[in-house]
Structures are given as structure tokens and as C-alpha cells.
Design an enzyme around this catalytic site. Structure first.
Site, short mmCIF file in Angstrom:
data_model
loop_
_atom_site.label_atom_id
_atom_site.label_comp_id
_atom_site.label_asym_id
_atom_site.label_seq_id
_atom_site.Cartn_x
_atom_site.Cartn_y
_atom_site.Cartn_z
N SER A 199 0.82 -1.23 0.11
CA SER A 199 0.20 0.17 -0.02
C SER A 199 0.65 1.20 -0.16
O SER A 199 1.86 1.57 0.97
CB SER A 199 -1.00 0.16 1.28
OG SER A 199 -1.71 0.94 1.27
N LEU A 200 0.39 2.21 -0.99
CA LEU A 200 1.10 3.68 -0.92
C LEU A 200 0.07 4.62 -0.30
O LEU A 200 0.46 5.66 -0.56
CB LEU A 200 1.41 3.96 -2.32
CG LEU A 200 2.62 3.09 -3.17
CD1 LEU A 200 2.85 3.59 -4.57
CD2 LEU A 200 3.85 2.77 -2.23
N SER A 201 -0.87 4.14 0.12
CA SER A 201 -1.81 5.22 0.94
C SER A 201 -0.93 6.24 1.71
O SER A 201 -1.36 7.47 1.57
CB SER A 201 -2.95 4.47 1.50
OG SER A 201 -3.86 3.47 0.66
N ASN B 118 -14.63 -16.11 -12.24
CA ASN B 118 -14.03 -16.35 -10.79
C ASN B 118 -13.95 -17.85 -10.48
O ASN B 118 -14.75 -18.69 -10.92
CB ASN B 118 -14.88 -15.52 -9.87
CG ASN B 118 -14.40 -15.53 -8.52
OD1 ASN B 118 -13.38 -14.96 -8.31
ND2 ASN B 118 -14.84 -16.09 -7.45
N ASP C 190 -14.07 3.44 -4.44
CA ASP C 190 -13.55 2.65 -5.47
C ASP C 190 -14.17 2.72 -6.93
O ASP C 190 -13.59 2.95 -7.83
CB ASP C 190 -13.41 1.10 -5.09
CG ASP C 190 -12.40 0.86 -4.18
OD1 ASP C 190 -11.44 1.62 -4.32
OD2 ASP C 190 -12.64 -0.47 -3.37
N TYR D 295 -2.03 -1.58 -8.61
CA TYR D 295 -0.99 -0.38 -9.13
C TYR D 295 0.23 -0.67 -8.38
O TYR D 295 1.23 -0.13 -8.98
CB TYR D 295 -1.41 0.87 -8.52
CG TYR D 295 -1.56 0.91 -6.81
CD1 TYR D 295 -0.37 1.45 -6.23
CD2 TYR D 295 -2.89 0.64 -6.08
CE1 TYR D 295 -0.35 1.43 -4.70
CE2 TYR D 295 -2.70 0.70 -4.70
CZ TYR D 295 -1.53 1.35 -3.98
OH TYR D 295 -1.36 1.44 -2.82
N GLY E 44 -15.20 -7.50 -3.50
CA GLY E 44 -15.63 -6.12 -3.32
C GLY E 44 -15.23 -5.08 -4.30
O GLY E 44 -15.90 -4.31 -4.72
N LYS F 48 -13.46 -5.37 2.79
CA LYS F 48 -14.45 -4.54 2.37
C LYS F 48 -15.92 -5.06 2.38
O LYS F 48 -16.80 -4.11 2.16
CB LYS F 48 -14.07 -4.35 0.83
CG LYS F 48 -12.78 -3.69 0.73
CD LYS F 48 -12.61 -3.20 -0.49
CE LYS F 48 -11.19 -2.44 -0.86
NZ LYS F 48 -10.99 -2.19 -2.48
#
Length: 288
Positions: A20-22, A155, A107, A226, A134, A71
Site C-alpha cells: 500500500s502507498l496510501s 471467478n 472505489d 497499482y 469487493g 471491504k
């Protein structure tokens, strides 16, 4: 709200969070807007979510983002849920308002804005969705809002596909939503392929959710991942001459939308988007 004087506290919760780059995204926004705030990663496994929600660790925050695997499951723990999040069946953004936890989904907005920014027109087209969690629901919601013609879902767990089909088909009767059938589906029957699984990320770096034979040069291949910036799916797509897009724009736009929700006004309209994106791209280069 005096955004320059108060100390604001935010976080992202999930497991895993290594990719995560949050925090980098939000720290850059705080810097650009002069906000006195911080944003941290809070590693929470599926079995420990309730314990954290009942403690002061999350309730002391002004807001937090939600990623895998929470989520869907977090929804039953919230006091108020936004109607779009209810339609999607997933929450990725929580606002702590008057000691109540309010759930939202940004999202879908992030994905829709990524399509718009990259000039990808989907009206009347057919999309193959890989995954049924989610993120898939949020992407499907965005596709429906932008007049997609048909959605095919692939899926491993068939029951999850049936749930999503039931969820969206009952409300959006003009959109055909069906399950992927390897025996009958041909690659020419869809225009976009969108990965909403975790294959290509973290411990699944060298894996792709789709066989190379299904990817053609006329396809648009989108990965909601990402980090890494180029997954195995996107590498395969480039080999076959297809147009590709990773999940960075989606990630940025959902993050900016979360901030507007937390501050209850449009604070991110003054953001230098390209500067923010470059900061994140540089971070990705250092990691990969």
C-alpha cells in the site's frame, strides 16, 4: 473545519498492507494543502477486525480506508452506510462522525475517473471481469453507470459470481451480466478485460488471472493493481499488442474522494494531480 490548526488522524486497515502507498498519497495531499494530519497503516487480520472496532484504535481516528479482506465484512459493523456502498455491497472508506461510523465506497468513483482520464469509452461495449470480490462489485457499478452493454464474470468460486449477478441484474435489467464459460466464450466476444483479483500482487507477482490466449491486440486490459505498476497480466497484454492501464489512477482518485468525505467538503480540487502521481510513481520505482 479549521484544517490548518487541528491534528487529523487517518489510516488504512487490511491484511496484507506491504504494497500500500496510501500513506505516501495522503502525506503529499497534506503537504500540498497545508493540513496538519497523519496517515498510517494498521495491519488487521480478518479474525481481529471486531476486536479493533471495539477498541479505541479505530474509533479515535477521523476516518480510515478499508482494503482486503474487510471491504464486505466491515459493513455489518457500521452505523450508517451510503446508498451507493449498499448497492455495491462493499465499503472502502469510513468516516467517524459524531461517534458513529459511516461507510462509503470510493472505489467505483476512482475507477470511473480512471476511465475518463485515460479516454477509455465503454458505452455499448462488453467487459470481462476477473474476480468476484469487493473491488469487482465497485468496478461493475462504475461500468453500469457508464452504460456498458454486457458484463462477463470469471471467478474460481461460482457461488460468488451468482451473488453478484443477482445483486446487479435485479436493479439494472438493461445490462446483461453472465458467468464466463470457457467452453463457449471466445476472446472476440469482449472489448475490455479488467483484473479485480490479487493475482499479480505481492506473493502472486509472477501469476496472471488469465491465459495469454484470451488476450488480443484489440483489447483494453485494465488491472486494478497499482503495485507493482506492471503486473504479469499487463506484461502479457503488451506482448500481444493490447492497450494497457494499471490501477494507479483509480487508486489516486479513490483516495482523493475519501479525503473529501472525511473533511465533508471538496478540499482536493486544489491538488496538483500530476505532481501527486509523480510522487507515487517514484515510490513505485524505488520498490520494484
Amino acid at each position: 473545519m479549521e484544517i490548518n490548526k487541528n491534528r487529523f488522524k487517518f489510516a488504512v486497515i487490511g491484511d496484507p498492507l506491504d504494497q500500500s502507498l496510501s500513506p505516501i498519497l495522503h502525506e503529499e495531499v497534506f503537504f500540498q494543502l497545508g493540513i496538519n494530519g497523519y496517515y498510517k497503516k494498521q495491519l488487521i487480520s480478518a479474525e481481529n477486525l471486531n476486536n479493533y472496532l471495539n477498541s479505541r484504535i479505530l474509533t479515535s481516528l477521523n476516518g480510515f480506508n478499508v482494503t482486503l479482506p474487510h471491504k464486505n465484512t466491515i459493513m455489518r459493523e457500521l452505523d450508517v452506510i451510503n446508498t451507493r456502498a449498499l448497492d455495491i455491497g462493499a465499503v472502502n472508506c469510513v468516516l467517524n462522525k459524531n461517534n458513529e461510523l459511516w461507510g462509503f465506497n470510493t472505489d467505483w468513483f476512482g475507477f470511473a475517473m480512471a476511465l475518463h482520464k485515460n479516454k477509455i469509452k465503454i458505452k455499448g461495449k462488453v467487459a470481462l471481469i476477473l474476480g468476484a470480490g469487493g473491488v469487482s462489485s465497485a468496478v461493475i457499478f462504475a461500468l453500469v453507470q457508464n452504460n456498458i452493454s454486457k458484463i462477463i464474470i470469471k471467478n474460481r468460486t461460482k457461488s460468488k459470481i451468482k451473488l453478484i449477478i443477482k445483486q446487479f441484474s435485479s436493479k439494472y435489467k438493461n445490462i446483461e451480466i453472465i458467468e464466463f464459460d470457457e467452453k463457449t466464450e471466445k476472446s472476440k466476444s469482449f472489448d475490455l478485460i479488467i483484473n479485480c483479483t490479487s493475482l499479480g500482487m505481492s506473493s502472486y507477482l509472477n501469476l496472471s488471472p488469465l491465459c495469454l490466449e484470451y488476450i488480443k491486440s484489440n483489447h483494453i486490459i485494465i488491472d486494478t493493481i497499482y503495485n507493482p505498476s506492471e503486473t504479469q497480466l499487463l506484461k502479457d497484454a503488451k506482448k500481444n499488442g493490447a492497450k494497457t492501464l494499471n490501477g494507479l489512477d483509480m487508486f489516486i482518485y479513490q483516495g482523493l474522494a475519501s479525503l473529501d468525505i472525511w473533511f465533508e467538503k471538496n478540499i482536493t480540487e486544489k491538488i496538483d494531480y500530476e505532481k501527486l502521481k509523480m510522487k507515487l510513481m517514484n515510490s513505485l520505482c524505488l520498490q520494484n
